[in-house]
Write a protein that holds these residues in place. Structure first.
Motif, PDB file in Angstrom:
ATOM      1  N   GLN A  44       7.914  -1.880   7.243  1.00 26.12           N
ATOM      2  CA  GLN A  44       6.640  -2.994   7.128  1.00 26.12           C
ATOM      3  C   GLN A  44       5.591  -2.998   7.753  1.00 26.12           C
ATOM      4  O   GLN A  44       5.689  -2.421   8.925  1.00 26.12           O
ATOM      5  CB  GLN A  44       8.127  -3.908   6.733  1.00 26.12           C
ATOM      6  CG  GLN A  44       7.055  -5.399   6.428  1.00 26.12           C
ATOM      7  CD  GLN A  44       8.501  -6.222   5.970  1.00 26.12           C
ATOM      8  OE1 GLN A  44       9.216  -5.699   5.478  1.00 26.12           O
ATOM      9  NE2 GLN A  44       8.088  -7.107   6.455  1.00 26.12           N
ATOM     10  N   THR A  46       3.329  -6.077   8.466  1.00 28.23           N
ATOM     11  CA  THR A  46       2.544  -7.169   8.160  1.00 28.23           C
ATOM     12  C   THR A  46       1.176  -8.103   8.294  1.00 28.23           C
ATOM     13  O   THR A  46       1.135  -7.957   9.716  1.00 28.23           O
ATOM     14  CB  THR A  46       3.543  -8.785   8.632  1.00 28.23           C
ATOM     15  OG1 THR A  46       5.634  -8.398   7.933  1.00 28.23           O
ATOM     16  CG2 THR A  46       3.785  -9.724   8.068  1.00 28.23           C
ATOM     17  N   TRP A  47       0.467  -8.843   8.064  1.00 26.13           N
ATOM     18  CA  TRP A  47      -0.565  -9.286   8.473  1.00 26.13           C
ATOM     19  C   TRP A  47      -0.830 -10.593   8.473  1.00 26.13           C
ATOM     20  O   TRP A  47      -0.463 -11.070   7.599  1.00 26.13           O
ATOM     21  CB  TRP A  47      -1.875  -8.677   7.541  1.00 26.13           C
ATOM     22  CG  TRP A  47      -2.083  -6.855   7.529  1.00 26.13           C
ATOM     23  CD1 TRP A  47      -1.536  -5.919   7.166  1.00 26.13           C
ATOM     24  CD2 TRP A  47      -3.213  -6.801   8.576  1.00 26.13           C
ATOM     25  NE1 TRP A  47      -2.426  -5.131   7.069  1.00 26.13           N
ATOM     26  CE2 TRP A  47      -3.346  -5.720   8.395  1.00 26.13           C
ATOM     27  CE3 TRP A  47      -4.100  -7.283   9.332  1.00 26.13           C
ATOM     28  CZ2 TRP A  47      -4.178  -4.161   8.484  1.00 26.13           C
ATOM     29  CZ3 TRP A  47      -5.192  -6.547   9.309  1.00 26.13           C
ATOM     30  CH2 TRP A  47      -5.180  -4.977   9.385  1.00 26.13           C
ATOM     31  N   LEU A  48      -0.986 -11.033   9.217  1.00 30.72           N
ATOM     32  CA  LEU A  48      -1.299 -12.382  10.131  1.00 30.72           C
ATOM     33  C   LEU A  48      -2.791 -13.062   9.447  1.00 30.72           C
ATOM     34  O   LEU A  48      -3.481 -11.704  10.500  1.00 30.72           O
ATOM     35  CB  LEU A  48      -0.239 -12.460  10.821  1.00 30.72           C
ATOM     36  CG  LEU A  48       1.069 -12.619  11.136  1.00 30.72           C
ATOM     37  CD1 LEU A  48       1.871 -12.814  12.266  1.00 30.72           C
ATOM     38  CD2 LEU A  48       1.819 -12.996  10.312  1.00 30.72           C
ATOM     39  N   GLU A  59       0.751 -16.287   7.562  1.00 24.26           N
ATOM     40  CA  GLU A  59       1.254 -14.868   6.820  1.00 24.26           C
ATOM     41  C   GLU A  59       0.270 -14.760   5.797  1.00 24.26           C
ATOM     42  O   GLU A  59      -0.151 -15.182   4.606  1.00 24.26           O
ATOM     43  CB  GLU A  59       2.612 -14.676   6.148  1.00 24.26           C
ATOM     44  CG  GLU A  59       2.316 -13.080   6.124  1.00 24.26           C
ATOM     45  CD  GLU A  59       3.942 -13.042   5.277  1.00 24.26           C
ATOM     46  OE1 GLU A  59       4.153 -13.096   3.947  1.00 24.26           O
ATOM     47  OE2 GLU A  59       5.312 -13.045   6.169  1.00 24.26           O
ATOM     48  N   VAL A  62       2.396  -8.462   3.308  1.00 23.11           N
ATOM     49  CA  VAL A  62       3.498  -7.558   3.573  1.00 23.11           C
ATOM     50  C   VAL A  62       3.479  -6.668   3.132  1.00 23.11           C
ATOM     51  O   VAL A  62       3.099  -6.847   1.172  1.00 23.11           O
ATOM     52  CB  VAL A  62       4.833  -8.050   3.870  1.00 23.11           C
ATOM     53  CG1 VAL A  62       6.132  -7.519   3.989  1.00 23.11           C
ATOM     54  CG2 VAL A  62       4.909  -9.714   4.568  1.00 23.11           C
ATOM     55  N   ASN A  64       5.486  -3.100   1.690  1.00 24.90           N
ATOM     56  CA  ASN A  64       6.867  -3.044   2.299  1.00 24.90           C
ATOM     57  C   ASN A  64       6.970  -1.594   0.998  1.00 24.90           C
ATOM     58  O   ASN A  64       6.714  -1.994  -0.549  1.00 24.90           O
ATOM     59  CB  ASN A  64       8.157  -3.931   2.076  1.00 24.90           C
ATOM     60  CG  ASN A  64       9.252  -3.033   2.716  1.00 24.90           C
ATOM     61  OD1 ASN A  64       9.938  -2.596   1.335  1.00 24.90           O
ATOM     62  ND2 ASN A  64      10.058  -3.766   3.097  1.00 24.90           N
ATOM     63  N   GLU A  69       4.507  -4.395  -2.408  1.00 25.95           N
ATOM     64  CA  GLU A  69       3.181  -5.107  -1.776  1.00 25.95           C
ATOM     65  C   GLU A  69       3.314  -6.745  -2.095  1.00 25.95           C
ATOM     66  O   GLU A  69       3.637  -7.140  -3.311  1.00 25.95           O
ATOM     67  CB  GLU A  69       1.941  -4.810  -1.465  1.00 25.95           C
ATOM     68  CG  GLU A  69       1.885  -3.149  -1.573  1.00 25.95           C
ATOM     69  CD  GLU A  69       0.644  -2.419  -2.066  1.00 25.95           C
ATOM     70  OE1 GLU A  69      -0.303  -3.746  -2.254  1.00 25.95           O
ATOM     71  OE2 GLU A  69       0.894  -1.521  -2.287  1.00 25.95           O
ATOM     72  N   HIS A  70       3.173  -7.476  -1.080  1.00 18.43           N
ATOM     73  CA  HIS A  70       3.597  -8.965  -1.644  1.00 18.43           C
ATOM     74  C   HIS A  70       2.283  -9.796  -0.324  1.00 18.43           C
ATOM     75  O   HIS A  70       2.265  -9.536   0.479  1.00 18.43           O
ATOM     76  CB  HIS A  70       4.661  -9.570  -0.882  1.00 18.43           C
ATOM     77  CG  HIS A  70       4.865 -11.692  -0.930  1.00 18.43           C
ATOM     78  ND1 HIS A  70       4.900 -11.765  -2.480  1.00 18.43           N
ATOM     79  CD2 HIS A  70       4.597 -12.418  -0.121  1.00 18.43           C
ATOM     80  CE1 HIS A  70       4.749 -13.103  -2.640  1.00 18.43           C
ATOM     81  NE2 HIS A  70       4.188 -13.527  -1.212  1.00 18.43           N
ATOM     82  N   GLN A  72       0.465 -13.081   0.226  1.00 22.43           N
ATOM     83  CA  GLN A  72       0.295 -15.064  -0.556  1.00 22.43           C
ATOM     84  C   GLN A  72      -0.703 -15.596  -0.290  1.00 22.43           C
ATOM     85  O   GLN A  72      -1.691 -15.181  -0.809  1.00 22.43           O
ATOM     86  CB  GLN A  72       0.622 -15.532   1.138  1.00 22.43           C
ATOM     87  CG  GLN A  72       1.900 -14.936   2.329  1.00 22.43           C
ATOM     88  CD  GLN A  72       2.214 -15.294   1.985  1.00 22.43           C
ATOM     89  OE1 GLN A  72       2.250 -16.856   0.747  1.00 22.43           O
ATOM     90  NE2 GLN A  72       4.219 -14.729   1.680  1.00 22.43           N
TER      91      GLN A  72
END
Length: 96
Positions: A44, A46-48, A59, A62, A64, A69-70, A72
């Motif tokens: 995974q 994760t971009w913040l 966030e 994400v 995965n 892909e998710h 926000q």
């Protein structure tokens, strides 16, 4: 402020440029490569987005391979995965 990749827990290393130049109104790629150690697999990314001093990061996305892909809601339609294949290439594209 730009999103930043979360550090891995394994023995490899994340490679990102110190800075990325963007032109207002144009797309820009934020590169992120993970140089895995033997037997490691990226499951995974994760971009913040950094917040103001003292505020927790937000966030952005994400990536995965199992769950897709998710992105926000505040970033939906503006953030896309740019990398292809394995998640060792965790690049994202910021639109406009």
């Amino acid at each position: 402020t730009l999103p930043v990749p979360v550090s891995p827990t394994g023995g490899g290393r994340v490679e990102v440029p110190r800075s990325v130049t963007a032109v207002l109104g144009q797309d820009v790629v934020l590169p992120c490569r993970y140089r895995a150690q033997e037997q490691e697999q990226v499951v995974q990314v994760t971009w913040l987005k950094r917040g103001p001093a003292g505020a927790p990061p937000a966030e952005v996305a994400v990536l995965n391979p199992q769950h897709g892909e998710h992105v926000q809601e505040p970033f939906a339609g503006r953030v896309l995965r740019h990398g292809h294949g394995d998640l060792e290439d965790g690049d994202i594209l910021l639109r406009n």
